[in-house]
Motif scaffolding. Structure first.
Motif, PDB file in Angstrom:
ATOM      1  N   GLY A   1      10.636   3.323 -44.444  1.00  0.00           N
ATOM      2  CA  GLY A   1      11.200   4.650 -44.254  1.00  0.00           C
ATOM      3  C   GLY A   1      12.401   4.905 -45.131  1.00  0.00           C
ATOM      4  O   GLY A   1      12.337   4.787 -46.348  1.00  0.00           O
ATOM      5  N   GLN A   2      13.522   5.259 -44.497  1.00  0.00           N
ATOM      6  CA  GLN A   2      14.751   5.469 -45.258  1.00  0.00           C
ATOM      7  C   GLN A   2      15.411   4.127 -45.500  1.00  0.00           C
ATOM      8  O   GLN A   2      15.587   3.312 -44.589  1.00  0.00           O
ATOM      9  CB  GLN A   2      15.709   6.411 -44.522  1.00  0.00           C
ATOM     10  CG  GLN A   2      16.917   6.766 -45.376  1.00  0.00           C
ATOM     11  CD  GLN A   2      17.744   7.905 -44.806  1.00  0.00           C
ATOM     12  OE1 GLN A   2      17.712   8.179 -43.615  1.00  0.00           O
ATOM     13  NE2 GLN A   2      18.494   8.575 -45.669  1.00  0.00           N
ATOM     14  N   ILE A   3      15.797   3.905 -46.742  1.00  0.00           N
ATOM     15  CA  ILE A   3      16.361   2.622 -47.149  1.00  0.00           C
ATOM     16  C   ILE A   3      17.889   2.649 -47.100  1.00  0.00           C
ATOM     17  O   ILE A   3      18.529   1.671 -46.738  1.00  0.00           O
ATOM     18  CB  ILE A   3      15.864   2.257 -48.558  1.00  0.00           C
ATOM     19  CG1 ILE A   3      14.339   2.109 -48.517  1.00  0.00           C
ATOM     20  CG2 ILE A   3      16.531   0.993 -49.082  1.00  0.00           C
ATOM     21  CD1 ILE A   3      13.693   2.184 -49.867  1.00  0.00           C
ATOM     22  N   ALA A   4      18.460   3.798 -47.472  1.00  0.00           N
ATOM     23  CA  ALA A   4      19.915   3.932 -47.450  1.00  0.00           C
ATOM     24  C   ALA A   4      20.268   5.395 -47.223  1.00  0.00           C
ATOM     25  O   ALA A   4      19.587   6.296 -47.729  1.00  0.00           O
ATOM     26  CB  ALA A   4      20.529   3.444 -48.765  1.00  0.00           C
TER      27      ALA A   4
ATOM     28  N   THR B   1      20.432  13.808 -50.664  1.00  0.00           N
ATOM     29  CA  THR B   1      19.612  12.886 -49.879  1.00  0.00           C
ATOM     30  C   THR B   1      19.973  11.427 -50.142  1.00  0.00           C
ATOM     31  O   THR B   1      20.636  11.101 -51.135  1.00  0.00           O
ATOM     32  CB  THR B   1      18.125  13.086 -50.200  1.00  0.00           C
ATOM     33  OG1 THR B   1      17.901  12.777 -51.574  1.00  0.00           O
ATOM     34  CG2 THR B   1      17.698  14.525 -49.937  1.00  0.00           C
ATOM     35  N   GLY B   2      19.474  10.573 -49.251  1.00  0.00           N
ATOM     36  CA  GLY B   2      19.618   9.141 -49.434  1.00  0.00           C
ATOM     37  C   GLY B   2      18.431   8.557 -50.185  1.00  0.00           C
ATOM     38  O   GLY B   2      17.691   9.268 -50.872  1.00  0.00           O
TER      39      GLY B   2
ATOM     40  N   TYR C   1      12.255  16.712 -39.556  1.00  0.00           N
ATOM     41  CA  TYR C   1      13.456  15.933 -39.878  1.00  0.00           C
ATOM     42  C   TYR C   1      14.166  16.550 -41.079  1.00  0.00           C
ATOM     43  O   TYR C   1      13.527  16.950 -42.058  1.00  0.00           O
ATOM     44  CB  TYR C   1      13.065  14.486 -40.198  1.00  0.00           C
ATOM     45  CG  TYR C   1      14.233  13.546 -40.347  1.00  0.00           C
ATOM     46  CD1 TYR C   1      14.833  12.984 -39.224  1.00  0.00           C
ATOM     47  CD2 TYR C   1      14.735  13.213 -41.598  1.00  0.00           C
ATOM     48  CE1 TYR C   1      15.912  12.110 -39.355  1.00  0.00           C
ATOM     49  CE2 TYR C   1      15.808  12.347 -41.740  1.00  0.00           C
ATOM     50  CZ  TYR C   1      16.392  11.797 -40.616  1.00  0.00           C
ATOM     51  OH  TYR C   1      17.461  10.947 -40.745  1.00  0.00           O
ATOM     52  N   ASN C   2      15.472  16.600 -41.002  1.00  0.00           N
ATOM     53  CA  ASN C   2      16.282  17.137 -42.093  1.00  0.00           C
ATOM     54  C   ASN C   2      16.872  15.983 -42.901  1.00  0.00           C
ATOM     55  O   ASN C   2      17.730  15.248 -42.409  1.00  0.00           O
ATOM     56  CB  ASN C   2      17.400  18.021 -41.530  1.00  0.00           C
ATOM     57  CG  ASN C   2      18.137  18.789 -42.616  1.00  0.00           C
ATOM     58  OD1 ASN C   2      18.137  18.394 -43.788  1.00  0.00           O
ATOM     59  ND2 ASN C   2      18.774  19.882 -42.240  1.00  0.00           N
ATOM     60  N   ILE C   3      16.385  15.816 -44.134  1.00  0.00           N
ATOM     61  CA  ILE C   3      16.848  14.700 -44.971  1.00  0.00           C
ATOM     62  C   ILE C   3      18.163  14.995 -45.679  1.00  0.00           C
ATOM     63  O   ILE C   3      18.692  14.127 -46.388  1.00  0.00           O
ATOM     64  CB  ILE C   3      15.785  14.311 -46.021  1.00  0.00           C
ATOM     65  CG1 ILE C   3      15.555  15.461 -47.017  1.00  0.00           C
ATOM     66  CG2 ILE C   3      14.487  13.889 -45.352  1.00  0.00           C
ATOM     67  CD1 ILE C   3      14.650  15.080 -48.179  1.00  0.00           C
TER      68      ILE C   3
ATOM     69  N   GLU D   1      25.401  13.024 -43.627  1.00  0.00           N
ATOM     70  CA  GLU D   1      26.802  12.870 -43.249  1.00  0.00           C
ATOM     71  C   GLU D   1      26.967  12.606 -41.745  1.00  0.00           C
ATOM     72  O   GLU D   1      27.989  12.064 -41.312  1.00  0.00           O
ATOM     73  CB  GLU D   1      27.614  14.112 -43.652  1.00  0.00           C
ATOM     74  CG  GLU D   1      27.331  15.383 -42.849  1.00  0.00           C
ATOM     75  CD  GLU D   1      26.154  16.179 -43.366  1.00  0.00           C
ATOM     76  OE1 GLU D   1      25.938  17.292 -42.870  1.00  0.00           O
ATOM     77  OE2 GLU D   1      25.448  15.686 -44.281  1.00  0.00           O
ATOM     78  N   THR D   2      25.930  12.954 -40.960  1.00  0.00           N
ATOM     79  CA  THR D   2      25.971  12.692 -39.521  1.00  0.00           C
ATOM     80  C   THR D   2      25.455  11.294 -39.171  1.00  0.00           C
ATOM     81  O   THR D   2      25.367  10.935 -37.995  1.00  0.00           O
ATOM     82  CB  THR D   2      25.141  13.732 -38.757  1.00  0.00           C
ATOM     83  OG1 THR D   2      23.762  13.604 -39.128  1.00  0.00           O
ATOM     84  CG2 THR D   2      25.622  15.146 -39.073  1.00  0.00           C
ATOM     85  N   GLU D   3      25.090  10.502 -40.179  1.00  0.00           N
ATOM     86  CA  GLU D   3      24.587   9.133 -40.020  1.00  0.00           C
ATOM     87  C   GLU D   3      23.401   9.060 -39.055  1.00  0.00           C
ATOM     88  O   GLU D   3      23.403   8.271 -38.098  1.00  0.00           O
ATOM     89  CB  GLU D   3      25.716   8.188 -39.581  1.00  0.00           C
ATOM     90  CG  GLU D   3      26.847   8.106 -40.601  1.00  0.00           C
ATOM     91  CD  GLU D   3      27.862   7.036 -40.253  1.00  0.00           C
ATOM     92  OE1 GLU D   3      27.725   6.412 -39.174  1.00  0.00           O
ATOM     93  OE2 GLU D   3      28.781   6.822 -41.054  1.00  0.00           O
ATOM     94  N   PRO D   4      22.377   9.852 -39.306  1.00  0.00           N
ATOM     95  CA  PRO D   4      21.204   9.805 -38.434  1.00  0.00           C
ATOM     96  C   PRO D   4      20.403   8.526 -38.656  1.00  0.00           C
ATOM     97  O   PRO D   4      20.515   7.876 -39.696  1.00  0.00           O
ATOM     98  CB  PRO D   4      20.394  11.029 -38.885  1.00  0.00           C
ATOM     99  CG  PRO D   4      20.735  11.168 -40.341  1.00  0.00           C
ATOM    100  CD  PRO D   4      22.193  10.771 -40.434  1.00  0.00           C
TER     101      PRO D   4
END
Length: 253
Positions: free
Chosen positions: A139-142, A150-151, A233-235, A239-242
């Motif tokens: 999924g998200q890596i960072a 985006t991350g 989902y909002n990518i 900044e909210t550290e989801p």
């Protein structure tokens, strides 16, 4: 002139099939043998491409949108039909590789891979009856800085690797005929319900060796819901550290 020849001329001239908005798997490497993928952009002219990939009719290489996750198109892409041939047998516990054509760098999101046992010939299996179990996910890596930036995601790793991706077949599963379902979920518009973009690709494989595990699996039309957290989902607000939750059933181990 035969249809195949006409298509060849158009491709050489930079016409049909030369411009693709998204991507598709154009190569599989399984048990040291290489197989071509299914090119949907030429499907109207060459519907039978003699490949292990299930033919699909997303002729613009477009997605299955999030509001269609409970339709049969989510299983192996738009109007997909069974591939008629198999790859060379792959031993459980070993890996295969695949290659995607160019992938847009804006299309961030997870990458997932599933298997479904055909319990017979995959060339005649009813895709709506196949039950899928997940064998790989990333999924998200960072996290990114947020504020619209985006991350780092699995799809970014795919781009960095030049479109190559490796999938390990679990050592524990029983031998048999399977459909492998590989998928990228692009989340760049997933802040709206129904805005996620699914890019599933399927192929027929034969698994040898292995153990005696036969996961129950989930019907393709029940893998996702349009409003579940990993699909809606909002990518852009890292900044909210989801914490991103990869959608679909639990990973089979």
């Amino acid at each position: 002139m035969r249809p195949q020849s006409a298509v060849g001329v158009l491709l050489a001239a930079g016409g049909i099939g030369s411009v693709s908005a998204h991507g598709y798997i154009d190569k599989w490497t399984i048990s040291n043998q290489t197989y071509g993928g299914y090119n949907p952009t030429i499907a109207p002219w060459v519907p039978d491409q003699g490949t292990i990939t299930w033919p699909a009719w997303n002729t613009d290489t477009g997605p299955v949108y999030g509001d269609k996750v409970n339709t049969s198109d989510i299983i192996c892409s738009i109007n997909a039909t069974n591939a008629k041939i198999y790859a060379a047998p792959v031993e459980a516990g070993t890996a295969l590789t695949l290659h995607w054509t160019v992938w847009p760098d804006s299309h961030h999101g997870p990458i997932l891979t599933y298997l479904a046992a055909c319990d017979g010939d995959c060339a005649t299996a009813d895709k709506e009856a196949l039950r899928w179990f997940k064998i790989e996910e990333r999924g998200q890596i960072a996290l990114g800085p947020g504020g619209g930036t985006t991350g780092l995601w699995a799809a970014d790793d795919l781009i960095e690797a030049g479109g190559d991706w490796t999938v390990k077949i679990p050592a524990s599963i029983r031998a048999g005929n399977y459909v492998l379902r590989h998928e990228i979920i692009a989340l760049h518009s997933a802040y709206d319900v129904g805005g996620a973009q699914f890019y599933p690709q399927c192929a027929n494989i034969r698994v040898t060796g292995g153990g005696d595990v036969a996961p129950e699996g989930v019907l393709g039309t029940e893998l996702y819901e349009a409003d579940e957290p990993g699909v809606h989902y909002n990518i852009y607000n890292d900044e909210t550290e989801p914490v991103y939750r990869i959608p679909g059933p639990p990973l089979c181990k």
